[in-house]
Enzyme design. Structure first.
Site, PDB file in Angstrom:
ATOM      1  N   TYR A 199       2.517   2.738  15.480  1.00 33.48           N
ATOM      2  CA  TYR A 199       3.179   3.044  14.207  1.00 33.48           C
ATOM      3  C   TYR A 199       4.620   3.507  14.350  1.00 33.48           C
ATOM      4  O   TYR A 199       5.385   3.479  13.388  1.00 33.48           O
ATOM      5  CB  TYR A 199       2.361   4.059  13.407  1.00 33.48           C
ATOM      6  CG  TYR A 199       2.632   5.518  13.722  1.00 33.48           C
ATOM      7  CD1 TYR A 199       3.448   6.289  12.899  1.00 33.48           C
ATOM      8  CD2 TYR A 199       2.048   6.123  14.826  1.00 33.48           C
ATOM      9  CE1 TYR A 199       3.681   7.625  13.174  1.00 33.48           C
ATOM     10  CE2 TYR A 199       2.283   7.460  15.108  1.00 33.48           C
ATOM     11  CZ  TYR A 199       3.091   8.212  14.287  1.00 33.48           C
ATOM     12  OH  TYR A 199       3.324   9.522  14.569  1.00 33.48           O
ATOM     13  N   GLU A 231      -9.444   3.919  -1.830  1.00 35.25           N
ATOM     14  CA  GLU A 231      -8.240   3.696  -2.622  1.00 35.25           C
ATOM     15  C   GLU A 231      -8.580   2.985  -3.933  1.00 35.25           C
ATOM     16  O   GLU A 231      -9.654   2.400  -4.092  1.00 35.25           O
ATOM     17  CB  GLU A 231      -7.224   2.847  -1.850  1.00 35.25           C
ATOM     18  CG  GLU A 231      -6.860   3.412  -0.476  1.00 35.25           C
ATOM     19  CD  GLU A 231      -5.631   2.766   0.136  1.00 35.25           C
ATOM     20  OE1 GLU A 231      -4.846   2.145  -0.617  1.00 35.25           O
ATOM     21  OE2 GLU A 231      -5.461   2.884   1.354  1.00 35.25           O
ATOM     22  N   THR A 264      -4.805   6.362   0.423  1.00 32.93           N
ATOM     23  CA  THR A 264      -6.036   7.135   0.456  1.00 32.93           C
ATOM     24  C   THR A 264      -6.025   8.243  -0.596  1.00 32.93           C
ATOM     25  O   THR A 264      -5.061   8.983  -0.717  1.00 32.93           O
ATOM     26  CB  THR A 264      -6.241   7.750   1.844  1.00 32.93           C
ATOM     27  OG1 THR A 264      -6.216   6.713   2.820  1.00 32.93           O
ATOM     28  CG2 THR A 264      -7.565   8.482   1.929  1.00 32.93           C
ATOM     29  N   ARG A 271       1.134  16.711  13.222  1.00 33.75           N
ATOM     30  CA  ARG A 271       2.280  17.595  13.449  1.00 33.75           C
ATOM     31  C   ARG A 271       1.788  19.041  13.401  1.00 33.75           C
ATOM     32  O   ARG A 271       1.348  19.578  14.400  1.00 33.75           O
ATOM     33  CB  ARG A 271       3.373  17.309  12.400  1.00 33.75           C
ATOM     34  CG  ARG A 271       4.055  15.937  12.603  1.00 33.75           C
ATOM     35  CD  ARG A 271       5.162  15.708  11.596  1.00 33.75           C
ATOM     36  NE  ARG A 271       4.645  15.609  10.236  1.00 33.75           N
ATOM     37  CZ  ARG A 271       4.180  14.480   9.695  1.00 33.75           C
ATOM     38  NH1 ARG A 271       4.164  13.368  10.408  1.00 33.75           N
ATOM     39  NH2 ARG A 271       3.732  14.449   8.446  1.00 33.75           N
ATOM     40  N   TYR A 282       1.279   5.675  -0.485  1.00 32.75           N
ATOM     41  CA  TYR A 282       0.797   6.873   0.218  1.00 32.75           C
ATOM     42  C   TYR A 282       0.881   8.005  -0.791  1.00 32.75           C
ATOM     43  O   TYR A 282       1.660   8.937  -0.647  1.00 32.75           O
ATOM     44  CB  TYR A 282       1.712   7.097   1.422  1.00 32.75           C
ATOM     45  CG  TYR A 282       1.254   8.037   2.499  1.00 32.75           C
ATOM     46  CD1 TYR A 282      -0.080   8.152   2.861  1.00 32.75           C
ATOM     47  CD2 TYR A 282       2.196   8.785   3.207  1.00 32.75           C
ATOM     48  CE1 TYR A 282      -0.472   9.001   3.878  1.00 32.75           C
ATOM     49  CE2 TYR A 282       1.818   9.640   4.227  1.00 32.75           C
ATOM     50  CZ  TYR A 282       0.480   9.740   4.565  1.00 32.75           C
ATOM     51  OH  TYR A 282       0.096  10.593   5.595  1.00 32.75           O
ATOM     52  N   GLN A 324      -3.397   2.271  15.469  1.00 39.75           N
ATOM     53  CA  GLN A 324      -2.336   2.788  14.607  1.00 39.75           C
ATOM     54  C   GLN A 324      -1.495   3.843  15.324  1.00 39.75           C
ATOM     55  O   GLN A 324      -0.263   3.855  15.228  1.00 39.75           O
ATOM     56  CB  GLN A 324      -2.958   3.381  13.341  1.00 39.75           C
ATOM     57  CG  GLN A 324      -1.947   3.873  12.316  1.00 39.75           C
ATOM     58  CD  GLN A 324      -2.630   4.382  11.045  1.00 39.75           C
ATOM     59  OE1 GLN A 324      -3.857   4.403  10.948  1.00 39.75           O
ATOM     60  NE2 GLN A 324      -1.837   4.779  10.073  1.00 39.75           N
ATOM     61  N   ASP A 360       0.847  -1.189   0.000  1.00 42.94           N
ATOM     62  CA  ASP A 360       0.000   0.000   0.000  1.00 42.94           C
ATOM     63  C   ASP A 360       0.883   1.238   0.000  1.00 42.94           C
ATOM     64  O   ASP A 360       1.745   1.405   0.865  1.00 42.94           O
ATOM     65  CB  ASP A 360      -0.909  -0.005   1.228  1.00 42.94           C
ATOM     66  CG  ASP A 360      -2.084   0.954   1.079  1.00 42.94           C
ATOM     67  OD1 ASP A 360      -2.302   1.460  -0.032  1.00 42.94           O
ATOM     68  OD2 ASP A 360      -2.785   1.187   2.082  1.00 42.94           O
ATOM     69  N   ARG A 371      -7.618   3.575  13.834  1.00 40.11           N
ATOM     70  CA  ARG A 371      -6.740   4.729  14.071  1.00 40.11           C
ATOM     71  C   ARG A 371      -6.127   4.744  15.469  1.00 40.11           C
ATOM     72  O   ARG A 371      -4.986   5.198  15.647  1.00 40.11           O
ATOM     73  CB  ARG A 371      -7.518   6.026  13.846  1.00 40.11           C
ATOM     74  CG  ARG A 371      -8.110   6.177  12.456  1.00 40.11           C
ATOM     75  CD  ARG A 371      -7.052   6.192  11.389  1.00 40.11           C
ATOM     76  NE  ARG A 371      -7.625   6.491  10.072  1.00 40.11           N
ATOM     77  CZ  ARG A 371      -6.950   6.403   8.941  1.00 40.11           C
ATOM     78  NH1 ARG A 371      -5.692   6.019   8.936  1.00 40.11           N
ATOM     79  NH2 ARG A 371      -7.539   6.697   7.796  1.00 40.11           N
ATOM     80  N   GLU A 379     -10.629   3.835   4.171  1.00 41.96           N
ATOM     81  CA  GLU A 379      -9.750   4.600   3.294  1.00 41.96           C
ATOM     82  C   GLU A 379     -10.108   4.285   1.850  1.00 41.96           C
ATOM     83  O   GLU A 379     -10.063   3.119   1.429  1.00 41.96           O
ATOM     84  CB  GLU A 379      -8.273   4.297   3.559  1.00 41.96           C
ATOM     85  CG  GLU A 379      -7.785   4.837   4.883  1.00 41.96           C
ATOM     86  CD  GLU A 379      -6.289   4.748   5.068  1.00 41.96           C
ATOM     87  OE1 GLU A 379      -5.783   5.328   6.039  1.00 41.96           O
ATOM     88  OE2 GLU A 379      -5.625   4.100   4.237  1.00 41.96           O
ATOM     89  N   LYS A 383      -3.991  -2.287  10.423  1.00 41.25           N
ATOM     90  CA  LYS A 383      -4.332  -2.446   9.009  1.00 41.25           C
ATOM     91  C   LYS A 383      -4.512  -3.906   8.591  1.00 41.25           C
ATOM     92  O   LYS A 383      -5.001  -4.165   7.490  1.00 41.25           O
ATOM     93  CB  LYS A 383      -3.210  -1.855   8.144  1.00 41.25           C
ATOM     94  CG  LYS A 383      -2.929  -0.375   8.378  1.00 41.25           C
ATOM     95  CD  LYS A 383      -3.868   0.499   7.597  1.00 41.25           C
ATOM     96  CE  LYS A 383      -3.405   1.941   7.610  1.00 41.25           C
ATOM     97  NZ  LYS A 383      -4.244   2.808   6.764  1.00 41.25           N
ATOM     98  N   THR A 421      -8.911  -5.902   4.351  1.00 39.94           N
ATOM     99  CA  THR A 421      -8.775  -4.968   3.239  1.00 39.94           C
ATOM    100  C   THR A 421      -9.738  -5.444   2.164  1.00 39.94           C
ATOM    101  O   THR A 421      -9.619  -6.573   1.685  1.00 39.94           O
ATOM    102  CB  THR A 421      -7.341  -4.951   2.685  1.00 39.94           C
ATOM    103  OG1 THR A 421      -6.429  -4.616   3.735  1.00 39.94           O
ATOM    104  CG2 THR A 421      -7.203  -3.960   1.551  1.00 39.94           C
ATOM    105  N   GLU A 478      -9.876  12.459   8.093  1.00 35.96           N
ATOM    106  CA  GLU A 478      -9.785  13.805   7.529  1.00 35.96           C
ATOM    107  C   GLU A 478     -11.110  14.556   7.653  1.00 35.96           C
ATOM    108  O   GLU A 478     -11.133  15.740   7.986  1.00 35.96           O
ATOM    109  CB  GLU A 478      -9.377  13.727   6.063  1.00 35.96           C
ATOM    110  CG  GLU A 478      -7.994  13.155   5.832  1.00 35.96           C
ATOM    111  CD  GLU A 478      -7.775  12.820   4.377  1.00 35.96           C
ATOM    112  OE1 GLU A 478      -7.351  13.714   3.622  1.00 35.96           O
ATOM    113  OE2 GLU A 478      -8.040  11.658   3.987  1.00 35.96           O
TER     114      GLU A 478
END
Length: 426
Positions: free
Chosen positions: A247, A204, A353, A144, A130, A243, A128, A240, A202, A256, A260, A367
């Protein structure tokens, strides 16, 4: 016009598409390869047994009688184009075998509603990426800051992780809410074991590899598309809270690997070529092995719908487009192999995503809710910051042609409650 088969006006599966999949007709024991056309499935195993592919590369194999597309994928672009031409002629040509042989026609055309659609390939490896700059910037800003949203390497290298191939499932398979460790609660030093409270989707797209490459021999970027068979919709379900805790330093793991989902029909590259469009410009310039003389991607419209268990209807919560990706599929495949990694037929490589530039084009609930700060309003008045048990998420996508659509159908999954442990696992 296709003969013998009614194709509804807004079908995702007109003659311009002809996507491949694996299915079981009603009453049949063995899966086989078919092509979606309108609301029907054309049984390629029956056509091959009747000699319809005689004299072609496909005709010398038993690839359409296999329970996966892997053998057909491995044959390469010339064989794919040859088979596609024969299939189109059978559906449209004068005096074709399907026109002159009613018994074959009856054996080879099945109502899709009466067939079981299966995973289209035996997936040995799944990666996968990004690839959406909008998504990466949105997520980076949440964790961040907006000024430091993209990591130092993001504009230089297609970021990706190796996923879990064994838990890739076909559309319609229920998704059990995963359990695992989450970060310590305020005032505590120990993590908590619990069902994920921040389950997400997500949006995709993913592509299947056709012919692979030898170990140690990279695929140059100008040859990348010779190794790409076709595309499916994909939902990279994500926990999440799991994760966030796991992570660092190695990236996604249990967050994850539990499920899927992919759509059952693989849209071949040939069906998508009329919808090539310019890709996003890249700045700074990438390293030579990632540079393309013509940077192109595909104009594929994508949507996400969410339906709570008791709701009368689903709510479309996102509309976006695959053309928003920053890293192209050519760059993904070339980068994956530049180290000498050997890809194999049936390997699955996903986009990551897909988000667009505005609030209505976001590809994940993370998001949309700005990390849980705001709610997403649904048609029945319910709101969501995360997925609830009983929620069904459906992805769809299509390319709009003049008077027709080349579509992917649907990729859906319904959330089931977490597994009930008798005691907390030790």
């Amino acid at each position: 016009m296709a003969k013998f088969i009614n194709i509804p006006e807004h079908s995702h599966f007109p003659l311009q598409n002809l996507p491949y999949g694996v299915f079981k007709p009603r009453g049949a024991q063995a899966p086989r390869v078919g092509v979606a056309i309108g609301e029907s499935i054309l049984d390629l195993a029956e056509l091959a047994a009747a000699g319809c592919f005689q004299g072609s590369q496909v005709g010398s194999t038993q690839c359409f009688a296999e329970p996966s597309l892997n053998a057909f994928m491995s044959l390469g672009r010339v064989a794919w184009q040859e088979a596609r031409g024969i299939i189109r002629s059978l559906l449209t040509g004068e005096e074709s075998r399907l026109e002159t042989d009613p018994d074959l026609r009856q054996r080879a055309i099945h109502p899709m509603s009466e067939a079981e659609l299966l995973l289209p390939a035996q997936i040995c490896d799944y990666t996968d990426f990004y690839s959406s700059k909008y998504h990466a910037a949105n997520v980076g800003a949440l964790f961040r800051s907006r000024e430091n949203a993209l990591t130092e390497n993001w504009l230089h290298v297609p970021i990706g992780y190796h996923g879990r191939a064994s838990s890739v499932v076909v559309s319609g398979t229920p998704v059990v809410r995963p359990s695992g460790q989450v970060a310590p609660a305020p005032g505590s030093k120990a993590p908590t074991f619990q069902p994920s409270a921040m389950l997400d989707f997500e949006l995709e797209l993913a592509f299947f590899v056709g012919p692979g490459n030898e170990l140690g021999k990279p695929v140059p970027i100008e040859k990348a598309r010779d190794h790409i068979f076709g595309f499916v919709l994909m939902n990279d379900w994500s926990a999440r809270d799991l994760q966030r805790w796991e992570y660092v330093p190695l990236g996604p793991f249990l967050a994850k690997n539990f499920a899927t989902s992919i759509s059952p029909w693989v849209v071949p590259l040939e069906a998508l070529e009329p919808f090539l469009c310019p890709a996003q410009p890249q700045d700074p310039e990438v390293l030579p092995y990632l540079r393309q003389q013509r940077r192109e991607t595909y104009d594929i419209q994508l949507e996400v719908a969410l339906k709570p268990e008791r709701a009368a209807e689903a709510t479309t919560i996102s509309r976006t487009n695959f053309k928003h990706v920053y890293w192209t599929v050519d760059q993904q495949l070339a980068h994956h192999t530049v180290s000498g990694c050997n890809l194999r037929p049936g390997d699955l490589l996903a986009s990551g995503t897909i988000s667009g530039p505005d609030d209505g084009s976001l590809g994940s609930m993370l998001e949309m809710s700005e990390g849980g700060k705001k709610s997403v309003l649904l048609a029945d008045g319910e709101t969501r910051k995360r997925l609830h048990d009983g929620d069904e998420v459906s992805l769809t996508g299509y390319c709009q042609g003049p008077g027709y659509k080349v579509g992917f159908g649907s990729c859906s999954g319904k959330i089931l409650p977490a597994y009930a442990f008798a005691t907390e696992p030790s």
